[in-house]
Design a protein around this motif. Structure first.
Motif, PDB file in Angstrom:
ATOM      1  N   TYR A 176       6.349   4.775   3.970  1.00  0.00           N
ATOM      2  CA  TYR A 176       5.868   5.242   5.553  1.00  0.00           C
ATOM      3  C   TYR A 176       5.610   3.814   6.228  1.00  0.00           C
ATOM      4  O   TYR A 176       5.264   2.522   5.434  1.00  0.00           O
ATOM      5  CB  TYR A 176       4.496   5.809   5.531  1.00  0.00           C
ATOM      6  CG  TYR A 176       4.872   7.188   4.961  1.00  0.00           C
ATOM      7  CD1 TYR A 176       5.031   8.356   5.760  1.00  0.00           C
ATOM      8  CD2 TYR A 176       4.722   7.574   3.753  1.00  0.00           C
ATOM      9  CE1 TYR A 176       5.195   9.731   5.600  1.00  0.00           C
ATOM     10  CE2 TYR A 176       4.702   9.219   2.985  1.00  0.00           C
ATOM     11  CZ  TYR A 176       5.208   9.927   4.166  1.00  0.00           C
ATOM     12  OH  TYR A 176       5.175  11.209   3.578  1.00  0.00           O
ATOM     13  N   GLY A 177       5.784   3.619   7.462  1.00  0.00           N
ATOM     14  CA  GLY A 177       5.371   2.606   8.418  1.00  0.00           C
ATOM     15  C   GLY A 177       4.102   2.847   8.798  1.00  0.00           C
ATOM     16  O   GLY A 177       3.439   3.879   8.987  1.00  0.00           O
ATOM     17  N   ASP A 178       3.616   1.743   9.787  1.00  0.00           N
ATOM     18  CA  ASP A 178       2.288   1.791  10.165  1.00  0.00           C
ATOM     19  C   ASP A 178       2.195   2.687  11.297  1.00  0.00           C
ATOM     20  O   ASP A 178       1.025   3.227  11.816  1.00  0.00           O
ATOM     21  CB  ASP A 178       1.975   0.232  10.816  1.00  0.00           C
ATOM     22  CG  ASP A 178       1.638  -0.816   9.670  1.00  0.00           C
ATOM     23  OD1 ASP A 178       1.313  -0.360   8.491  1.00  0.00           O
ATOM     24  OD2 ASP A 178       1.514  -1.937   9.536  1.00  0.00           O
ATOM     25  N   ASN A 179       3.271   3.303  11.891  1.00  0.00           N
ATOM     26  CA  ASN A 179       3.290   4.211  13.156  1.00  0.00           C
ATOM     27  C   ASN A 179       3.686   5.490  12.422  1.00  0.00           C
ATOM     28  O   ASN A 179       3.351   6.615  13.411  1.00  0.00           O
ATOM     29  CB  ASN A 179       4.057   3.669  14.066  1.00  0.00           C
ATOM     30  CG  ASN A 179       3.861   2.183  14.786  1.00  0.00           C
ATOM     31  OD1 ASN A 179       2.689   1.872  14.894  1.00  0.00           O
ATOM     32  ND2 ASN A 179       4.769   1.427  14.838  1.00  0.00           N
ATOM     33  N   ASP A 180       3.689   5.847  11.215  1.00  0.00           N
ATOM     34  CA  ASP A 180       4.077   6.890  10.699  1.00  0.00           C
ATOM     35  C   ASP A 180       2.747   7.745  10.661  1.00  0.00           C
ATOM     36  O   ASP A 180       1.554   7.493  10.731  1.00  0.00           O
ATOM     37  CB  ASP A 180       4.781   6.956   9.639  1.00  0.00           C
ATOM     38  CG  ASP A 180       6.117   6.534   9.586  1.00  0.00           C
ATOM     39  OD1 ASP A 180       6.891   6.739  10.907  1.00  0.00           O
ATOM     40  OD2 ASP A 180       6.599   5.968   8.631  1.00  0.00           O
ATOM     41  N   THR A 181       2.912   9.002  10.881  1.00  0.00           N
ATOM     42  CA  THR A 181       1.726  10.044  10.716  1.00  0.00           C
ATOM     43  C   THR A 181       1.694  10.837   9.500  1.00  0.00           C
ATOM     44  O   THR A 181       2.784  10.844   8.670  1.00  0.00           O
ATOM     45  CB  THR A 181       1.541  11.129  12.098  1.00  0.00           C
ATOM     46  OG1 THR A 181       2.841  11.778  11.714  1.00  0.00           O
ATOM     47  CG2 THR A 181       1.647  10.650  13.061  1.00  0.00           C
ATOM     48  N   TRP A 182       0.526  11.110   8.893  1.00  0.00           N
ATOM     49  CA  TRP A 182       0.394  11.987   7.578  1.00  0.00           C
ATOM     50  C   TRP A 182      -0.247  13.303   8.084  1.00  0.00           C
ATOM     51  O   TRP A 182      -1.413  13.244   8.675  1.00  0.00           O
ATOM     52  CB  TRP A 182      -0.360  11.136   6.502  1.00  0.00           C
ATOM     53  CG  TRP A 182      -0.506  12.070   5.223  1.00  0.00           C
ATOM     54  CD1 TRP A 182      -1.849  12.500   5.035  1.00  0.00           C
ATOM     55  CD2 TRP A 182       0.333  12.041   4.228  1.00  0.00           C
ATOM     56  NE1 TRP A 182      -1.722  13.223   3.693  1.00  0.00           N
ATOM     57  CE2 TRP A 182      -0.235  13.069   3.073  1.00  0.00           C
ATOM     58  CE3 TRP A 182       1.734  11.671   4.122  1.00  0.00           C
ATOM     59  CZ2 TRP A 182       0.180  13.232   2.052  1.00  0.00           C
ATOM     60  CZ3 TRP A 182       2.306  11.956   2.916  1.00  0.00           C
ATOM     61  CH2 TRP A 182       1.888  12.813   1.783  1.00  0.00           C
ATOM     62  N   ASP A 183       0.549  14.363   7.988  1.00  0.00           N
ATOM     63  CA  ASP A 183       0.078  15.383   8.460  1.00  0.00           C
ATOM     64  C   ASP A 183       0.480  16.721   7.618  1.00  0.00           C
ATOM     65  O   ASP A 183       0.813  16.420   6.589  1.00  0.00           O
ATOM     66  CB  ASP A 183       0.538  15.969  10.231  1.00  0.00           C
ATOM     67  CG  ASP A 183       2.122  15.829   9.891  1.00  0.00           C
ATOM     68  OD1 ASP A 183       2.986  15.909   8.938  1.00  0.00           O
ATOM     69  OD2 ASP A 183       2.624  15.952  11.199  1.00  0.00           O
ATOM     70  N   GLU A 184       0.238  17.922   8.243  1.00  0.00           N
ATOM     71  CA  GLU A 184       0.178  19.139   7.146  1.00  0.00           C
ATOM     72  C   GLU A 184       2.025  19.292   6.627  1.00  0.00           C
ATOM     73  O   GLU A 184       2.026  19.645   5.583  1.00  0.00           O
ATOM     74  CB  GLU A 184       0.067  20.297   8.012  1.00  0.00           C
ATOM     75  CG  GLU A 184      -1.391  20.587   8.155  1.00  0.00           C
ATOM     76  CD  GLU A 184      -1.998  19.751   9.399  1.00  0.00           C
ATOM     77  OE1 GLU A 184      -3.215  19.702   9.567  1.00  0.00           O
ATOM     78  OE2 GLU A 184      -1.370  18.675   9.904  1.00  0.00           O
ATOM     79  N   ALA A 185       2.821  18.835   7.663  1.00  0.00           N
ATOM     80  CA  ALA A 185       4.302  18.927   7.040  1.00  0.00           C
ATOM     81  C   ALA A 185       4.429  17.764   6.049  1.00  0.00           C
ATOM     82  O   ALA A 185       5.220  18.287   5.022  1.00  0.00           O
ATOM     83  CB  ALA A 185       5.154  18.911   8.405  1.00  0.00           C
ATOM     84  N   GLU A 186       4.020  16.633   5.988  1.00  0.00           N
ATOM     85  CA  GLU A 186       4.174  15.667   5.177  1.00  0.00           C
ATOM     86  C   GLU A 186       3.512  16.068   3.806  1.00  0.00           C
ATOM     87  O   GLU A 186       3.972  15.940   2.667  1.00  0.00           O
ATOM     88  CB  GLU A 186       3.397  14.444   5.454  1.00  0.00           C
ATOM     89  CG  GLU A 186       4.275  13.625   6.736  1.00  0.00           C
ATOM     90  CD  GLU A 186       5.763  13.569   6.478  1.00  0.00           C
ATOM     91  OE1 GLU A 186       5.929  13.061   5.300  1.00  0.00           O
ATOM     92  OE2 GLU A 186       6.614  13.803   7.463  1.00  0.00           O
TER      93      GLU A 186
END
Length: 256
Positions: free
Chosen positions: A226-236
């Motif tokens: 992951y990069g700094d602008n990536d999100t960690w959410d339910e799908a991940e």
């Protein structure tokens, strides 16, 4: 907690972390007839571990374990004068109903990805599962690689997510889904004492950096992509659960 030198040591360690002592008399009975490193004994403890871990993941009761392990499995094997792994396996497979069954792959998969495992006093049980995944990811040399002491379970998306982790669409349904997946295996990992716990509730960019830089665990290499602008959410979270499930099936198979 028991050591990690042999497969039997790991089994004892996991039994202790899972807080299941009711299986001990059955294990001792098998040990009277088999060496702890024999194929027969190793198959028996692998089946028992699969039975116990799958039931934990699926949220099935442990209340009937006294009856299952003592009055049923052990008593029957003694009466039939059986000591072999195949007999034990057949008996485990014949157990029926939520109170006793050995969950199949379909039920195991569904609960693995979506059930909140981290509840109340379950920390050590979750740690047992994460430790086993970690060793399995390291490949066949696992016996020589000891897990460091002091590993703790960490939520990637934090328990206090309201601060830095707003929902994109804030509805009661989405809150319920997040709070369930928050405690699921895909959102849980192990961190070492080097991890700065004051960063637990920080944004993913900050937290990801801390996990990646302080951890040598295979379990955490997932976060390097992951990069700094990536999100960690339910799908991940669900996607990580799915990738971990491949290892879970190898560690805790059920005979076809």
């Amino acid at each position: 907690v028991p050591g990690q030198a042999s497969r039997f040591d790991l089994f004892c360690r996991r039994l202790k972390l899972l807080d299941v002592s009711t299986a001990t008399p059955l294990v001792l009975y098998l040990l009277e007839h088999h060496k702890p490193d024999s194929d027969e004994f190793l198959q028996a403890i692998a089946d028992l571990e699969s039975y116990l871990v799958r039931r934990f993941i699926c949220g099935y009761t442990t209340k009937s374990y006294n009856r299952t392990f003592l009055n049923r499995l052990l008593a029957e094997m003694v009466r039939e004068q059986k000591t072999d792994a195949a007999t034990l396996r057949d008996k485990l497979l014949s157990l029926q109903g939520d109170s006793q069954c050995w969950p199949d792959d379909e039920i195991f998969a569904r609960n693995w990805s979506h059930r909140g495992l981290y509840q109340g006093r379950n920390t050590s049980k979750v740690r047992a599962v994460l430790e086993a995944l970690e060793l399995s990811m390291r490949g066949s040399k696992q016996e020589s690689l000891v897990l460091p002491d002091g590993l703790t379970v960490e939520h990637v998306l934090p328990q206090k997510w309201q601060t830095n982790w707003p929902l994109s669409v804030d509805t009661p349904e989405n809150q319920e889904k997040r709070n369930r997946l928050l405690h699921s295996i895909g959102n849980l990992t192990l961190v070492t004492q080097a991890f700065n716990s004051s960063l637990s509730n920080e944004s993913f960019a900050v937290k990801r950096q801390e996990i990646v830089t302080t951890s040598l665990l295979m379990l955490n290499t997932h976060f390097q992509r992951y990069g700094d602008n990536d999100t960690w959410d339910e799908a991940e979270i669900v996607a990580r659960s799915a990738s971990l499930f491949a290892f879970a099936l190898k560690i805790w198979p059920i005979p076809k």
